[in-house]
Write a protein that holds these residues in place. Sequence first.
Motif, PDB file in Angstrom:
ATOM      1  N   LEU A  32     -13.578  36.930  15.069  1.00 14.69           N
ATOM      2  CA  LEU A  32     -12.866  36.751  16.337  1.00 14.69           C
ATOM      3  C   LEU A  32     -11.372  36.578  16.110  1.00 14.69           C
ATOM      4  CD1 LEU A  32     -15.396  34.360  18.077  1.00 14.69           C
ATOM      5  CD2 LEU A  32     -14.754  36.617  18.910  1.00 14.69           C
ATOM      6  N   ILE A  33     -11.004  35.826  15.071  1.00 10.45           N
ATOM      7  CA  ILE A  33      -9.587  35.603  14.756  1.00 10.45           C
ATOM      8  C   ILE A  33      -8.906  36.941  14.481  1.00 10.45           C
ATOM      9  CG2 ILE A  33      -7.979  34.605  13.065  1.00 10.45           C
ATOM     10  CD1 ILE A  33     -10.041  32.310  12.734  1.00 10.45           C
ATOM     11  N   ILE A  34      -9.551  37.749  13.625  1.00 10.46           N
ATOM     12  CA  ILE A  34      -8.982  39.060  13.273  1.00 10.46           C
ATOM     13  C   ILE A  34      -8.920  39.972  14.499  1.00 10.46           C
ATOM     14  CG2 ILE A  34      -9.368  41.168  11.922  1.00 10.46           C
ATOM     15  CD1 ILE A  34     -10.607  39.345   9.745  1.00 10.46           C
ATOM     16  N   GLY A  35     -10.009  39.990  15.275  1.00 10.10           N
ATOM     17  CA  GLY A  35     -10.064  40.865  16.451  1.00 10.10           C
ATOM     18  C   GLY A  35      -9.032  40.513  17.505  1.00 10.10           C
ATOM     19  N   VAL A  36      -8.941  39.234  17.845  1.00  9.24           N
ATOM     20  CA  VAL A  36      -7.991  38.790  18.882  1.00  9.24           C
ATOM     21  C   VAL A  36      -6.555  38.995  18.416  1.00  9.24           C
ATOM     22  CG1 VAL A  36      -7.097  36.765  20.102  1.00  9.24           C
ATOM     23  CG2 VAL A  36      -9.561  37.144  19.962  1.00  9.24           C
ATOM     24  N   SER A  37      -6.257  38.606  17.166  1.00 10.28           N
ATOM     25  CA  SER A  37      -4.889  38.774  16.658  1.00 10.28           C
ATOM     26  C   SER A  37      -4.516  40.248  16.572  1.00 10.28           C
ATOM     27  CB  SER A  37      -4.734  38.099  15.288  1.00 10.28           C
ATOM     28  OG  SER A  37      -5.597  38.677  14.328  1.00 10.28           O
ATOM     29  N   ALA A  38      -5.480  41.113  16.221  1.00  7.67           N
ATOM     30  CA  ALA A  38      -5.216  42.558  16.148  1.00  7.67           C
ATOM     31  C   ALA A  38      -4.840  43.117  17.519  1.00  7.67           C
ATOM     32  CB  ALA A  38      -6.432  43.291  15.591  1.00  7.67           C
ATOM     33  N   VAL A  39      -5.579  42.698  18.548  1.00  2.79           N
ATOM     34  CA  VAL A  39      -5.273  43.162  19.908  1.00  2.79           C
ATOM     35  C   VAL A  39      -3.880  42.709  20.330  1.00  2.79           C
ATOM     36  CG1 VAL A  39      -5.896  42.938  22.344  1.00  2.79           C
ATOM     37  CG2 VAL A  39      -7.690  43.265  20.644  1.00  2.79           C
ATOM     38  N   VAL A  40      -3.587  41.413  20.108  1.00  2.00           N
ATOM     39  CA  VAL A  40      -2.284  40.856  20.502  1.00  2.00           C
ATOM     40  C   VAL A  40      -1.145  41.537  19.751  1.00  2.00           C
ATOM     41  CG1 VAL A  40      -0.833  38.780  20.514  1.00  2.00           C
ATOM     42  CG2 VAL A  40      -3.248  38.619  21.159  1.00  2.00           C
ATOM     43  N   ILE A  41      -1.308  41.695  18.432  1.00  3.34           N
ATOM     44  CA  ILE A  41      -0.239  42.279  17.599  1.00  3.34           C
ATOM     45  C   ILE A  41       0.007  43.738  17.968  1.00  3.34           C
ATOM     46  CG2 ILE A  41       0.377  42.980  15.241  1.00  3.34           C
ATOM     47  CD1 ILE A  41      -1.119  40.419  14.297  1.00  3.34           C
ATOM     48  N   LEU A  42      -1.069  44.537  18.018  1.00  3.99           N
ATOM     49  CA  LEU A  42      -0.902  45.971  18.265  1.00  3.99           C
ATOM     50  C   LEU A  42      -0.324  46.254  19.653  1.00  3.99           C
ATOM     51  CD1 LEU A  42      -4.156  47.389  16.618  1.00  3.99           C
ATOM     52  CD2 LEU A  42      -1.821  47.696  15.819  1.00  3.99           C
ATOM     53  N   VAL A  43      -0.851  45.577  20.664  1.00  4.02           N
ATOM     54  CA  VAL A  43      -0.349  45.803  22.025  1.00  4.02           C
ATOM     55  C   VAL A  43       1.090  45.301  22.157  1.00  4.02           C
ATOM     56  CG1 VAL A  43      -0.630  45.206  24.461  1.00  4.02           C
ATOM     57  CG2 VAL A  43      -2.641  45.768  23.078  1.00  4.02           C
ATOM     58  N   SER A  44       1.384  44.136  21.579  1.00  2.00           N
ATOM     59  CA  SER A  44       2.737  43.565  21.676  1.00  2.00           C
ATOM     60  C   SER A  44       3.765  44.443  20.973  1.00  2.00           C
ATOM     61  CB  SER A  44       2.757  42.154  21.073  1.00  2.00           C
ATOM     62  OG  SER A  44       1.895  41.284  21.770  1.00  2.00           O
ATOM     63  N   VAL A  45       3.420  44.926  19.772  1.00  2.00           N
ATOM     64  CA  VAL A  45       4.346  45.790  19.030  1.00  2.00           C
ATOM     65  C   VAL A  45       4.541  47.113  19.763  1.00  2.00           C
ATOM     66  CG1 VAL A  45       4.673  47.104  16.888  1.00  2.00           C
ATOM     67  CG2 VAL A  45       3.897  44.739  16.787  1.00  2.00           C
ATOM     68  N   MET A  46       3.458  47.649  20.318  1.00  2.00           N
ATOM     69  CA  MET A  46       3.560  48.895  21.072  1.00  2.00           C
ATOM     70  C   MET A  46       4.436  48.717  22.316  1.00  2.00           C
ATOM     71  SD  MET A  46       2.940  52.049  21.500  1.00  2.00           S
ATOM     72  CE  MET A  46       1.757  52.358  20.187  1.00  2.00           C
ATOM     73  N   MET A  47       4.253  47.592  23.032  1.00  2.00           N
ATOM     74  CA  MET A  47       5.065  47.330  24.217  1.00  2.00           C
ATOM     75  C   MET A  47       6.524  47.084  23.832  1.00  2.00           C
ATOM     76  SD  MET A  47       3.120  47.806  26.730  1.00  2.00           S
ATOM     77  CE  MET A  47       4.246  47.293  28.016  1.00  2.00           C
ATOM     78  N   GLY A  48       6.725  46.429  22.669  1.00  2.00           N
ATOM     79  CA  GLY A  48       8.079  46.220  22.169  1.00  2.00           C
ATOM     80  C   GLY A  48       8.766  47.538  21.868  1.00  2.00           C
ATOM     81  N   TYR A  49       7.998  48.457  21.273  1.00  2.00           N
ATOM     82  CA  TYR A  49       8.528  49.793  20.962  1.00  2.00           C
ATOM     83  C   TYR A  49       8.857  50.540  22.251  1.00  2.00           C
ATOM     84  CZ  TYR A  49       8.749  54.567  19.161  1.00  2.00           C
ATOM     85  OH  TYR A  49       9.158  55.843  18.861  1.00  2.00           O
ATOM     86  N   LEU A  50       7.978  50.422  23.245  1.00  2.00           N
ATOM     87  CA  LEU A  50       8.211  51.068  24.544  1.00  2.00           C
ATOM     88  C   LEU A  50       9.481  50.518  25.198  1.00  2.00           C
ATOM     89  CD1 LEU A  50       7.464  52.693  27.085  1.00  2.00           C
ATOM     90  CD2 LEU A  50       5.964  50.822  27.749  1.00  2.00           C
ATOM     91  N   ASN A  51       9.605  49.185  25.215  1.00  2.00           N
ATOM     92  CA  ASN A  51      10.786  48.563  25.827  1.00  2.00           C
ATOM     93  C   ASN A  51      12.070  48.968  25.102  1.00  2.00           C
ATOM     94  OD1 ASN A  51       9.213  47.237  27.728  1.00  2.00           O
ATOM     95  ND2 ASN A  51       8.948  45.431  26.467  1.00  2.00           N
TER      96      ASN A  51
END
Length: 398
Positions: A32-51
């Motif tokens: 769960l730790i790996i799964g949740v952190s992966a979702v947060v990291i990947l989406v956040s970095v992608m949104m950061g790149y978009l912004n």
Amino acid sequence: MEVVKIMLQSFKLAIKSIIANKMRSFLTMLGLIIGVSAVVILVSVMMGYLNNMVKSFMDMGANTISVSLVNTPARQASIDQMYDFFNENRDIFSEMSPQVGVSGTIKVGTTKSTSTTVSGVSEYYSKMKNYKLEKGRNLSYADMISRQKVVVIGYYVALKLFGSPKEALGQIIKINGSAFTVVGVVERQDKKQLSARGSDDFAFMPYSTAGQLNGTSVPDTYTFATVDTKVSDKAVTLLKDFLKTIYTQKETYFVESMSQMLSEINVQMALMSTIIGAIAGISLLVAGVGVMNIMLVSVTERTREIGIRKALGARKGVIMQQFVIEALVTSTLGGSLGIILGCIASPTIGNIMGMSSPANFNAVLISFSVSVAIGLIFGYMPAMRAASLNPIDALRSE
């Protein structure tokens, strides 16, 4: 009150069970730790790149429209025609600039720069690009008319060739052997790093002078700025209708607004964020299976305890509640640790990539909700199994 008391007791038993089996509980949470952190990291970095990408386009002007032409001796739009069109539609367009590319080397003494982007533009260009001056002045209409050999340079060019913007002002530079006077230096654009071919490595001169330098009398690129992004679609239509009267083939002119490009980019990046989040979410599903397996093992190990509790009068619902809460506590703890890891890692990765990528609130909320749901869904089957055990068979279990 009785229900609250039973739930509190179940919660205490769940905590005791997790503490009593630290390694097993940690391994259960790890997925769960790996799964949740992966979702947060990947989406956040992608949104950061978009912004970051959107900001770059905004810096270029969200209200700008690019026009590219294929001029031939028989079919070409003159500068006068383009300016006439612009002046006739000042209720739609606020600025307009021809753009003439100049290829070559900037040189001061023995120091030269081959990476600098040099172009000929109008007096409106700085305003369209939202450039503010560090020193000196912008190009003027008089510079266009008299084909003055003056140039406005970027911060990197001033630093590289003269050591500072102050020293650059009034100095002579040579572009393809022709002498130009530096009349202005633009404020630094990239606050993090100055580099060759970066956002501060440019120089621009009057388009009329650039045309003379290149032997180009008719520019093939123009940039228009609208009074508001809301009229961008109307402006594009007006431009296309106007160019249609000069160019017979659609392939010989190209018109695109920055706002349209931004809309398309937003749609594409949002789709990519969803896909990446879904891929990362698969690890959450795997983690859920892990939670269910561990809870089934826990039921098997505690069969005798369940039998004793049932023999003492514990209802089926109470037994089921205990195991559901245990799975829920495990998944909630795992999800919380994953969120903490993701919130720390996202900005760190963003800094390494040279952009801002704070933890995305929606990603945090969704991933945490999913981790809690996993505890409920995958904890239900083991809880049902425990609650359905026959007391006598459970007591006989070794």
